[in-house]
Scaffold this motif. Structure first.
Motif, short mmCIF file in Angstrom:
data_model
loop_
_atom_site.label_atom_id
_atom_site.label_comp_id
_atom_site.label_asym_id
_atom_site.label_seq_id
_atom_site.Cartn_x
_atom_site.Cartn_y
_atom_site.Cartn_z
N VAL A 1 35.61 -59.68 21.54
CA VAL A 1 35.74 -58.34 22.13
C VAL A 1 35.20 -58.33 23.56
CG1 VAL A 1 35.02 -55.92 21.96
CG2 VAL A 1 35.68 -57.19 19.90
N PHE A 2 34.02 -58.91 23.75
CA PHE A 2 33.36 -58.86 25.06
C PHE A 2 34.21 -59.49 26.16
CE2 PHE A 2 30.50 -60.68 28.28
CZ PHE A 2 29.83 -59.54 28.68
N LYS A 3 34.84 -60.63 25.87
CA LYS A 3 35.57 -61.35 26.90
C LYS A 3 36.91 -60.72 27.27
CE LYS A 3 32.83 -64.64 28.18
NZ LYS A 3 32.36 -64.75 29.57
N GLN A 4 37.21 -59.57 26.70
CA GLN A 4 38.40 -58.84 27.14
C GLN A 4 38.16 -58.12 28.47
OE1 GLN A 4 40.30 -56.49 23.96
NE2 GLN A 4 39.34 -57.85 22.49
N ASN A 5 36.93 -58.30 29.02
CA ASN A 5 36.68 -57.71 30.34
C ASN A 5 37.60 -58.31 31.40
OD1 ASN A 5 35.48 -60.23 30.30
ND2 ASN A 5 33.53 -59.57 31.16
N GLY A 6 38.03 -59.55 31.21
CA GLY A 6 38.91 -60.17 32.19
C GLY A 6 40.39 -59.93 31.92
N THR A 7 40.71 -59.33 30.77
CA THR A 7 42.12 -59.10 30.43
C THR A 7 42.38 -57.61 30.19
OG1 THR A 7 41.50 -59.71 28.15
CG2 THR A 7 42.57 -61.40 29.50
N ALA A 8 42.11 -57.13 28.98
CA ALA A 8 42.44 -55.75 28.63
C ALA A 8 41.71 -54.74 29.52
CB ALA A 8 42.13 -55.49 27.16
N LEU A 9 40.42 -54.96 29.77
CA LEU A 9 39.67 -54.00 30.58
C LEU A 9 40.02 -54.11 32.06
CD1 LEU A 9 36.15 -53.89 28.88
CD2 LEU A 9 38.11 -52.38 28.58
N THR A 10 40.40 -55.31 32.51
CA THR A 10 40.91 -55.44 33.87
C THR A 10 42.24 -54.69 34.00
OG1 THR A 10 39.82 -57.54 34.37
CG2 THR A 10 41.84 -57.07 35.57
N ARG A 11 43.06 -54.79 32.95
CA ARG A 11 44.33 -54.05 32.94
C ARG A 11 44.07 -52.54 32.94
NH1 ARG A 11 46.53 -56.59 28.84
NH2 ARG A 11 47.31 -58.14 30.29
N TRP A 12 43.06 -52.13 32.18
CA TRP A 12 42.71 -50.70 32.15
C TRP A 12 42.27 -50.24 33.55
CZ3 TRP A 12 43.40 -46.88 28.72
CH2 TRP A 12 42.73 -45.68 28.95
N ALA A 13 41.46 -51.05 34.22
CA ALA A 13 41.02 -50.71 35.57
C ALA A 13 42.19 -50.70 36.55
CB ALA A 13 39.96 -51.71 36.04
N ASN A 14 43.12 -51.63 36.38
CA ASN A 14 44.21 -51.78 37.33
C ASN A 14 45.24 -50.67 37.21
OD1 ASN A 14 45.22 -53.41 39.44
ND2 ASN A 14 46.69 -54.40 38.08
N TYR A 15 45.59 -50.30 35.96
CA TYR A 15 46.70 -49.39 35.74
C TYR A 15 46.31 -47.99 35.26
CZ TYR A 15 49.40 -53.77 35.72
OH TYR A 15 49.95 -54.97 36.05
N TYR A 16 45.15 -47.85 34.65
CA TYR A 16 44.81 -46.59 33.98
C TYR A 16 43.58 -45.89 34.57
CZ TYR A 16 47.93 -48.52 30.42
OH TYR A 16 49.00 -49.06 29.76
N THR A 17 42.94 -46.50 35.56
CA THR A 17 41.72 -45.93 36.14
C THR A 17 41.97 -45.46 37.56
OG1 THR A 17 40.32 -47.36 34.79
CG2 THR A 17 39.33 -46.44 36.78
N ASP A 18 41.44 -44.30 37.87
CA ASP A 18 41.55 -43.75 39.23
C ASP A 18 40.69 -44.59 40.17
OD1 ASP A 18 41.68 -42.29 41.53
OD2 ASP A 18 40.94 -40.41 40.67
N ARG A 19 41.36 -45.38 41.04
CA ARG A 19 40.65 -46.27 41.97
C ARG A 19 40.68 -45.76 43.40
NH1 ARG A 19 43.10 -51.01 42.65
NH2 ARG A 19 44.97 -50.66 41.38
N SER A 20 41.09 -44.50 43.57
CA SER A 20 41.20 -43.98 44.93
C SER A 20 39.81 -43.77 45.54
CB SER A 20 41.96 -42.65 44.92
OG SER A 20 41.33 -41.72 44.07
N VAL A 21 39.72 -44.09 46.81
CA VAL A 21 38.45 -43.99 47.53
C VAL A 21 38.28 -42.55 48.03
CG1 VAL A 21 37.16 -44.82 49.54
CG2 VAL A 21 38.62 -46.40 48.24
N PRO A 22 37.10 -41.96 47.83
CA PRO A 22 36.85 -40.61 48.36
C PRO A 22 37.11 -40.54 49.86
CG PRO A 22 35.09 -41.26 46.88
CD PRO A 22 35.94 -42.48 47.09
N ALA A 23 37.60 -39.40 50.32
CA ALA A 23 37.96 -39.25 51.73
C ALA A 23 36.79 -39.58 52.65
CB ALA A 23 38.45 -37.82 51.98
N SER A 24 35.57 -39.25 52.23
CA SER A 24 34.40 -39.49 53.09
C SER A 24 34.12 -40.98 53.30
CB SER A 24 33.17 -38.83 52.47
OG SER A 24 32.92 -39.38 51.18
N MET A 25 34.70 -41.84 52.43
CA MET A 25 34.42 -43.27 52.52
C MET A 25 35.59 -44.07 53.07
SD MET A 25 32.46 -43.92 48.89
CE MET A 25 32.26 -45.67 49.26
#
Length: 551
Positions: free
Chosen positions: A289-313
């Protein structure tokens, strides 16, 4: 530090920190590089399922080779020489990944890393344990491994920031080469501190009944190679892919060898080896389970997580991570474009969406309207690999808390024994899967992106479990292993890690089989709960053995 911990600890700490800097830098960008379309940013352009399979096999093999590497360190090469050989091979592999773009040479570079890790990983952990086998340091072995583990995660934390900078500023190749440079820095630090652990690096004398190198090669290593080849060439796929079949087949002789150690053990060693094998088995589920950080959780970050940078930054980051989306020269910042392309597998099902606008496929209606009304608007995104630094950040932040908590309980005479900590770690890790179930619910099963705080929370929970299990597992092996086979049993711990790593790739490759992603994370939850219950059933016996052995 002068009285509680040996002088060699800081040097091993920083050696391992830089070695893990390189290793985790690769892991953070591995899947992203493999799935990146070749025509846009120079990636390999392979489907997600293939990337998961390659990733799972790679990390599995990096933890399988410590089996033979630990044995050679114990009997043939010695600990110091093994660390140098392993470090040089890994550095060459990392640099090779950066220099060679051919797929065959890419695999060859991975092979160098896999072999090098086999020499390096079990040896440095054993060397640390040897330093704590003498007074007045013996009582602080668990704390020593926790501190050592924090060094691992400092390297894992900073590497993703450097990787993001290097691949945006220069390219994928330069990011990979940076990993090799980090490994070489680690070897320099190891050399500087060499005098502090030479006395703990002596090979154990040969004893009657010891396993011979020729026996390992003929009864384990050669059969594993033959079994792996058979798994690869048999028609069809039993476990999903040729590489998975080959890996599982190759593991059979190795697992049989470790089981035979128990049956052939001297009476006074039998209970210790049995306890170690039991912990190896249950820890395998954690790594799956833990080593899914490089696969499933990376996919979650890439496609399902808001990665937009705040305007102030946006402005401060523009020349570092973010540039005009109209340019595709190693940039992570697209502009809105309603065109995208689905890549399909053999069955005709979409396995991923690729193209410069993939990030915008599941934004909120309000965000989409804003972009449509302002077509020239630039959108700045955090690099996906930066999310890989969340787990090591938590390790760094929580290690002093966990160590202090155990120390407080120790003063009160209530500190749990190492097996109890390991089982507790399994249960806590299971709870992290429920955090991701809630994240899927919050995003309406991927219809809209969710806050990055879901990943922060999920990683935070599993990190507490990790700190109860992973460094404690290393300490457990060091405490209970018969002295003559300590590095070999350390290799066994990494073998369990290896099997778990491969299972993580297999699990991640089923991602697109779940229409409701909640079910994906519930399967992971069920696996860890099963492992927890298995551990609870063994706990009384394991703790009794610990007490019998003076721990």
């Amino acid at each position: 530090m002068k009285t509680k911990h040996p002088k060699g600890l800081p040097f091993l700490f920083f050696t391992e920190m830089w070695e893990r800097f390189g290793y985790y830098l690769i892991l953070g960008i591995f899947v992203l590089y493999v799935i990146e379309p070749a025509g846009i940013k120079g990636g390999l352009g392979l489907p997600d399922k293939t990337a998961d399979d390659i990733f799972g096999t790679y990390i599995a093999l990096t933890y399988l080779t410590p089996f033979i590497g630990g044995f050679l360190a114990d009997r043939v090469l010695g600990y110091i020489k093994s660390i140098y050989i392993g470090g040089v091979l890994m550095a060459a592999g990392y640099i090779g990944m950066g220099v060679f773009k051919d797929l065959t040479l890419f695999y060859s570079s991975l092979a160098l890393i896999i072999i090098g890790n086999g020499f390096f990983k079990p040896t440095i952990s054993t060397l640390l344990g040897n330093l704590y086998s003498e007074e007045p340091y013996k009582a602080n072995k668990d704390s020593g491994y926790n501190i050592f583990y924090m060094g691992i995660n400092i390297g894992a934390f900073i590497c993703n920031i450097i990787a993001a900078f290097m691949r945006n500023k220069f390219g994928w190749g330069e990011a990979f080469i940076t990993a090799g440079v980090g490994m070489l820095v680690g070897l320099v630090i190891f050399t500087i501190g060499r005098k502090h652990y030479l006395h703990a690096a002596t090979m154990k004398p040969v004893q009657e009944g010891d396993t011979k190198l020729s026996e390992i090669m003929l009864k384990v290593f050669l059969p594993a190679i033959i079994a792996g080849i058979i798994g690869w060439v048999i028609p069809g796929n039993i476990f999903g892919s040729d590489s998975t079949d080959a890996f599982i087949f190759a593991c059979i002789p190795v697992i049989y060898f470790y089981a035979s150690l128990y049956f052939k053990a001297k009476p006074e060693e039998k209970s210790s080896i049995g306890a170690l094998l039991s912990v190896f088995m249950i820890s395998m589920f954690f790594w799956a389970v833990f080593k899914q950080n490089g696969t499933a959780l990376t996919r979650w970050a890439n496609y399902y997580t808001d990665r937009s940078v705040p305007a102030s930054m946006e402005k401060p980051l523009e020349n570092i991570y973010m540039v005009d989306g109209k340019s595709y020269e190693d940039k992570e910042v697209p502009v809105y474009d309603d065109q995208f392309q689905s890549q399909k597998d053999e069955d005709g099902k979409a396995v991923k969406v690729q193209g410069k606008d993939v990030y915008f496929k599941n934004i909120t209606p309000e965000q989409r309207a804003d972009l449509e009304n302002n077509p020239a608007k630039k959108v700045y995104l955090y690099n996906t690999e930066l999310f890989q630094s969340i787990n090591p950040f938590w390790v760094i932040a929580l290690t002093p808390v966990i160590v202090g908590f155990w120390a407080m309980l120790r003063k009160r005479g209530k500190e749990p024994l190492t097996p109890t900590k390991i089982v507790l770690g399994l249960f806590i890790s299971a709870l992290s899967c429920l955090v991701m179930v809630l994240a899927v619910w919050a995003g309406d099963n991927g219809a809209v992106k969710v806050s990055p705080w879901w990943l922060v929370a999920g990683y935070g929970v599993i990190t507490i479990g990790e700190l109860c299990l992973s460094p404690m597992g290393l300490s457990f092996v060091s405490k209970l292993s018969p002295a003559r086979i300590t590095a070999l049993m350390m290799g066994g711990f990494f073998l369990a890690n290896s099997v778990g790593n491969k299972l993580s790739g297999i699990l991640a490759s089923t991602w697109y089989s779940y229409d409701n992603k909640m079910n994906y994370f519930l399967v992971n939850f069920a696996l860890l709960i099963f492992a927890t219950l298995l551990g609870v059933s063994m706990l009384k016996r394991l703790n009794t053995i610990m007490k019998e052995k003076g721990h």
